[in-house]
Design an enzyme around this catalytic site. Structure first.
Site, PDB file in Angstrom:
ATOM      1  CG  HIS A 105      -2.069  -0.963   1.115  1.00  0.00           C
ATOM      2  ND1 HIS A 105      -1.903  -2.325   1.254  1.00  0.00           N
ATOM      3  CD2 HIS A 105      -3.405  -0.767   0.889  1.00  0.00           C
ATOM      4  CE1 HIS A 105      -3.075  -2.925   1.124  1.00  0.00           C
ATOM      5  NE2 HIS A 105      -3.997  -2.004   0.897  1.00  0.00           N
ATOM      6  CG  HIS A 146       2.562  -3.259   6.360  1.00  0.00           C
ATOM      7  ND1 HIS A 146       3.331  -4.217   5.752  1.00  0.00           N
ATOM      8  CD2 HIS A 146       1.461  -3.101   5.575  1.00  0.00           C
ATOM      9  CE1 HIS A 146       2.726  -4.627   4.657  1.00  0.00           C
ATOM     10  NE2 HIS A 146       1.585  -3.971   4.536  1.00  0.00           N
TER      11      HIS A 146
END
Length: 244
Positions: A113, A165
């Site tokens: 992303h 993440h």
């Protein structure tokens, strides 16, 4: 993904629309501006593929457990041999997630992303810098560019707050997206998208007679194929002798 692709494509089309409306040029000029939009979108899609390719190769080559790995997998610790340095054999007991989601929980580095979002933002910002014309306000362009980068940064930050993440994954994704965007725009797309084309012309020099020392009138001759040679004082030499 749809939003990430839609915003840059819309910005590129609006940029060329503003150019067409602002310049009031001929039909040929307008067609050239729309052709630039198609080229810009094509190079953008090419950069997206390059970014995704690098991201996926790094993910599957390095890999890393996501922060939410244990919640997604819920490994059976009773059958895990902890005497070895690395644990490679384990069984996930959680049945709420599919096999694909469990596999994705082991692919944290780098953030896809972050790399995708930053590529879209930087490429679009560079496109606006090269092609956007809006004379009524000097802050319109930098405001749009800052907004694009801000959205990309916000997208990366949410990956950290959602425990998908680590911060290093996001920072690496930002770096990867920025590098690919810069390379694709300036090394691939720039020759086709730049507004001003430079042509190399042969350099010529002209010398003004007023800027050069003037030859005294007594030494001038009407004939162009005679060159007088004076060894001593010109006033004492026989001027009838000339070299033809």
């Amino acid at each position: 993904m749809i939003m990430g692709l839609g915003i840059p494509v819309t910005m590129i089309l609006l940029t060329e629309l503003v150019r067409v409306a602002d310049q009031n040029g001929s039909d040929k000029r307008n067609r050239m501006d729309w052709l630039m939009a198609l080229k810009g979108i094509s190079f953008f899609l090419f950069g997206v593929m390059v970014t995704e390719a690098f991201t996926e190769v790094i993910k599957h080559s390095i890999g890393r457990l996501r922060p939410n790995f244990f919640d997604v997998c819920k490994p059976e610790f009773n059958n895990i041999n902890c005497s070895t340095r690395y644990i490679t054999e384990y069984t996930c007991m959680n049945t709420e997630f599919s096999e694909r989601e469990i596999r994705e929980s082991r692919l944290s580095f780098p953030s896809g992303h972050a790399s995708f979002g930053m590529f879209c933002a930087v490429y679009t910002a560079l496109y606006l810098q090269a092609r956007f014309l809006f004379g009524s306000s000097v802050l319109t362009k930098p405001t749009l560019q800052a907004g694009l980068v801000l959205v990309a940064v916000w997208c990366g930050m949410t990956r950290i707050t959602d425990h998908k993440h680590f911060s290093a994954d996001v920072v690496t994704g930002f770096t990867l997206g920025t590098i690919v965007a810069w390379l694709v725009f300036y090394k691939v797309a720039w020759l086709s998208l730049r507004t001003v084309r430079f042509t190399l012309f042969p350099r010529s020099f002209s010398v003004s007679s007023n800027s050069e020392p003037q030859t005294p009138d007594p030494l001038l001759r009407e004939s162009t194929n005679q060159f007088n040679v004076y060894l001593d004082d010109p006033m004492k030499v026989d001027r009838s002798k000339s070299l033809v």
